[in-house]
Design a protein around this motif. Structure first.
Motif, short mmCIF file in Angstrom:
data_model
loop_
_atom_site.label_atom_id
_atom_site.label_comp_id
_atom_site.label_asym_id
_atom_site.label_seq_id
_atom_site.Cartn_x
_atom_site.Cartn_y
_atom_site.Cartn_z
N GLU A 194 0.40 -1.16 0.27
CA GLU A 194 0.18 -0.60 0.27
C GLU A 194 0.37 0.67 0.12
OE1 GLU A 194 -3.86 2.02 -0.27
OE2 GLU A 194 -2.98 -0.25 0.19
N THR A 195 0.39 2.58 -0.54
CA THR A 195 1.05 3.90 -0.72
C THR A 195 0.29 4.79 -0.12
OG1 THR A 195 2.01 3.29 -2.69
CG2 THR A 195 1.72 5.93 -1.48
N VAL A 196 1.21 5.41 1.71
CA VAL A 196 -0.08 6.42 1.94
C VAL A 196 0.80 7.37 1.64
CG1 VAL A 196 -0.45 7.37 4.63
CG2 VAL A 196 -0.56 4.80 4.20
N ASN A 197 -0.17 8.53 1.32
CA ASN A 197 0.29 10.05 0.61
C ASN A 197 0.74 10.67 2.49
OD1 ASN A 197 -1.35 10.00 -1.82
ND2 ASN A 197 1.35 9.21 -1.65
N THR A 198 1.62 11.64 2.92
CA THR A 198 1.55 12.60 3.70
C THR A 198 1.66 14.51 2.93
OG1 THR A 198 3.62 12.78 4.67
CG2 THR A 198 2.39 11.02 5.31
N LEU A 199 1.82 14.73 4.32
CA LEU A 199 2.07 16.39 3.74
C LEU A 199 3.38 16.59 3.63
CD1 LEU A 199 -0.21 18.92 5.74
CD2 LEU A 199 -0.91 17.92 3.37
N THR A 200 4.17 17.35 2.90
CA THR A 200 5.79 17.27 2.30
C THR A 200 6.16 17.83 4.22
OG1 THR A 200 5.31 18.48 0.49
CG2 THR A 200 7.81 18.96 2.09
N GLY A 201 7.72 17.12 4.50
CA GLY A 201 8.07 17.33 5.73
C GLY A 201 8.29 15.70 6.58
N PHE A 202 9.26 15.15 6.81
CA PHE A 202 9.52 14.47 6.74
C PHE A 202 9.27 13.49 8.56
CE2 PHE A 202 11.53 9.36 7.14
CZ PHE A 202 11.88 9.98 5.85
N LYS A 203 9.03 14.70 9.32
CA LYS A 203 7.55 14.52 10.32
C LYS A 203 7.17 13.77 10.24
CE LYS A 203 6.40 19.62 10.41
NZ LYS A 203 7.22 20.58 9.68
N PHE A 204 5.77 14.10 9.10
CA PHE A 204 4.33 13.64 8.53
C PHE A 204 4.57 11.73 8.93
CE2 PHE A 204 3.75 18.17 7.89
CZ PHE A 204 2.43 18.28 8.17
N ILE A 205 5.75 11.79 7.81
CA ILE A 205 6.27 10.02 7.38
C ILE A 205 6.29 9.62 8.35
CG2 ILE A 205 7.32 9.02 6.29
CD1 ILE A 205 7.71 10.56 3.90
N ALA A 206 7.29 10.18 9.48
CA ALA A 206 7.67 10.04 11.32
C ALA A 206 6.17 9.20 11.88
CB ALA A 206 8.78 10.65 11.85
N GLU A 207 5.69 10.45 11.26
CA GLU A 207 4.08 10.67 12.50
C GLU A 207 3.23 9.16 11.88
OE1 GLU A 207 0.72 12.99 14.52
OE2 GLU A 207 1.58 13.44 11.58
N LYS A 208 3.18 8.66 10.80
CA LYS A 208 2.22 7.13 10.41
C LYS A 208 3.12 6.51 10.77
CE LYS A 208 -1.06 8.98 7.64
NZ LYS A 208 -1.83 8.75 8.17
N ILE A 209 3.77 6.51 11.05
CA ILE A 209 5.54 5.42 11.16
C ILE A 209 4.96 4.52 12.99
CG2 ILE A 209 7.48 4.33 11.64
CD1 ILE A 209 8.36 5.57 9.73
N GLU A 210 5.21 5.82 13.07
CA GLU A 210 4.39 5.31 14.65
C GLU A 210 2.74 5.30 14.72
OE1 GLU A 210 4.80 5.10 19.21
OE2 GLU A 210 6.45 5.36 17.28
N THR A 211 2.38 5.62 13.97
CA THR A 211 0.74 5.37 14.57
C THR A 211 0.82 3.78 14.11
OG1 THR A 211 -0.29 7.67 13.45
CG2 THR A 211 -1.69 6.20 13.26
N TYR A 212 0.88 3.48 13.21
CA TYR A 212 1.46 2.12 12.70
C TYR A 212 1.47 1.48 12.99
CZ TYR A 212 -0.34 4.82 7.97
OH TYR A 212 -1.00 5.43 6.98
N ASN A 213 3.00 1.44 13.79
CA ASN A 213 3.17 1.01 14.81
C ASN A 213 2.63 0.44 15.80
OD1 ASN A 213 6.12 0.22 13.10
ND2 ASN A 213 7.21 1.67 14.30
N ARG A 214 1.80 1.27 16.33
CA ARG A 214 1.39 1.10 17.32
C ARG A 214 -0.29 0.31 17.12
NH1 ARG A 214 0.95 7.31 20.70
NH2 ARG A 214 3.50 6.92 21.16
N ASN A 215 -0.78 0.49 16.09
CA ASN A 215 -2.37 0.35 16.16
C ASN A 215 -1.86 -0.87 15.32
OD1 ASN A 215 -2.05 1.20 13.26
ND2 ASN A 215 -3.07 2.83 13.68
N GLY A 216 -0.86 -1.90 14.06
CA GLY A 216 -0.86 -2.31 13.57
C GLY A 216 -1.51 -2.92 12.78
#
Length: 561
Positions: free
Chosen positions: A364-386
């Motif tokens: 799957e591809t997930v798009n975020t706004l520009t800025g790596f903090k948004f990519i990092a935020e998604k990683i943390e969310t996915y790690n928590r909720n699986g």
């Protein structure tokens, strides 16, 4: 209070830093107004500015204000006891600013761990996680000119602050009224009280161990690959050379003139691997040693540029979109097991080629706004909720994350992957550009471009506002879908159907046209400019180039008008 009042207040401070005092008295009126008319804004990406005296400049007093805000933020969040890790790059006063941060945090009883020498940004990100700190600070201005420095704050996950945390931190910084009256603790007292500790090699060793994860084919012959590497006078030399040696790459040639940690970046016009001129010395070295791949990292080593030989046998620099798609394809093709719920995360201005590559492997591809903090935020969310398993993340602006033990773009990880990939294709008689052609033949010819409109002063900012509003009120001709990230809406032009976007609000507009063409308008968040992103897909390279040229001409002609 007028800027003149603030200027006089600084001049009257009897114990002002002597160097700043001297510079202060040499200022003419226009220089003084620029330095004191306003404050150096602490925004969502921290703060960045020209070095010198003044409330609108980077100096020990504006740094103290940021550090004071950080201390208040950590106290409010209940994380003061977890401490802060501070790293710094090779720029002017970087070490001084790191120490000033510790001296302010110490007043609040917050322990600070500071590296004994320069370190890359991804090492700071890793260190926050490894040491279980409450926050991190990176003193860097990335690839800005030599007269700049900056201050980036990281959360407990080792990521730059996402919007909610950033707003809380900004509010604390803005609540500090007098940057000249902030208390500090002497370095010797901090050390004696255990509130200042120095980090030497222990974090590096742990980070290098994790870098060993960035290996996907142990059967690839690494000895034969000839690599030229340049850190562009920045922080990456030691750890990059150690990690390449650890991975089995023995034929590595550093660009000697650019290994020096030089805050003037004296051998380049700009220490930015996005700009091809930054490869001038590497190209010369590559021709001398017969290199297969040229690798350049920016000064704080979060961005990576790579050059390889093109069809004419000349070194050519891959775009961030091209290198990202190649690395994504290589990793997915060589994983022992692609996760059933794998996800690749990129941004709304990244090429669609990456999405096509990911889909080819069922990712799957997930798009975020520009800025790596948004990519990092998604990683943390996915790690928590699986919900998803992270496999790769990247931006078009030469920032990539291969494995998530760091939570910012990581040029050291990317260097390892790019070199293994180059060695793999070399064994098959191919260059990276040959491999890129294979991707194009499989998925279509994706071509992108970026145009920057630089402005200055209030009139320039007004022009950017006018352009954005004009395109919002009268969408680009031929647009099928309009995504307005300020309003949080996606509008289907033919039916006027509107749906919500699940992203933070941002002053960005994107237009989708027929046949996979798109254009995105975004004012820069860190520089006085506006950026226009373009992307197309063609049946051939010539077809794609022609379509891109027509799209750019249409948009920029309207902007000029």
């Amino acid at each position: 209070m007028t800027w003149q009042d603030t200027y006089e207040r600084w001049k009257a401070k009897y114990d002002l830093d002597p160097q700043l005092q001297e510079a202060l008295h040499k200022m003419d009126e226009s220089e003084a107004e620029a330095a004191f008319n306003g404050t150096l804004e602490f925004g969502t990406g921290g703060m960045r500015g020209v070095l010198g005296p003044g409330t609108n400049r980077m100096n020990i007093y504006t740094v103290r204000k940021a550090a004071k805000g950080l201390a208040l933020y950590l106290e409010a969040e209940g994380r003061a006891d977890e401490g802060v890790v501070v790293a710094y790059d090779s720029r002017y006063q970087s070490f001084d600013f790191a120490l000033e941060t510790a001296k302010v945090l110490g007043v609040h009883g917050i322990k600070t761990s500071v590296f004994t020498g320069v370190r890359p940004t991804p090492t700071l990100s890793f260190a926050v996680r490894h040491l279980h700190a409450g926050a991190g600070v990176m003193i860097t201005a990335s690839h800005n000119p030599p007269e700049y420095n900056g201050y980036k704050v990281y959360n407990e996950q080792g990521a730059q602050l996402p919007p909610v945390q950033a707003d809380q931190m900004i509010a604390q910084v803005n609540a500090v009224e007098d940057e000249l009256a902030i208390d500090v603790v002497d370095k010797t007292l901090l050390e004696a009280d255990g509130l200042l500790e120095w980090i030497d090699d222990e974090v590096d060793v742990a980070y290098l161990e994790r870098l060993g994860m960035v290996t996907y084919r142990k059967d690839v012959a690494r000895d034969d690959l000839s690599i030229v590497f340049t850190p562009l006078h920045g922080t990456a030399y030691d750890l990059t050379m150690r990690s390449l040696a650890q991975a089995g790459f023995k034929n590595v040639h550093a660009v000697e003139d650019q290994v020096v940690e030089d805050p003037e970046f004296s051998t380049v016009k700009s220490p930015n691997p996005e700009e091809h001129q930054a490869f001038e010395y590497a190209v010369a070295k590559g021709k001398d040693v017969g290199a297969d791949i040229l690798v350049a990292t920016d000064p704080d080593a979060d961005r990576l540029g790579v050059a390889a030989k093109n069809a004419e046998g000349e070194y050519d620099v891959l775009t961030g979109n091209q290198l990202g798609a190649l690395m994504l394809d290589y990793k997915l093709a060589n994983l022992d097991d692609v996760p059933a719920n794998g996800v690749m995360i990129n941004t709304i201005v990244t090429s669609q080629l990456g999405q096509a590559v990911a889909a080819h492997y069922g990712v799957e591809t997930v798009n975020t706004l520009t800025g790596f903090k948004f990519i990092a935020e998604k990683i943390e969310t996915y790690n928590r909720n699986g919900e998803y398993d992270f496999v790769f993340g990247y931006e078009e602006s030469y920032g990539y994350l291969v494995e998530d033990f760091a939570r910012d773009k990581d040029a050291l990880q990317s260097t390892l992957l790019a070199c293994e990939m180059a060695a793999y294709y070399k064994e098959r008689g191919m260059t990276l550009f040959d491999a890129l052609d294979q991707l194009f033949e499989r998925h279509g010819y994706y071509v992108e471009d970026l145009h920057s409109l630089k402005v200055s002063g209030a009139e320039g900012q007004e022009r950017i506002t006018d352009i954005m509003e004009d395109f919002r009120e009268d969408p680009l001709a031929g647009a099928l879908v309009v995504e307005d990230y300020r309003e949080g809406t996606r509008t289907y032009v033919a039916t006027s159907e509107v749906e919500s976007l699940d992203l933070p609000h941002s002053n960005v507009v994107k237009f989708w046209l027929d046949d996979d063409m798109w254009c995105c308008l975004r004012p820069s968040g860190t520089e006085p400019k506006m950026k226009f992103y373009f992307g197309v897909r063609g049946k051939t390279r010539e077809d794609a180039d022609e379509r891109l040229s027509r799209l750019k001409e249409r948009v920029l002609k309207r902007v000029e008008g």
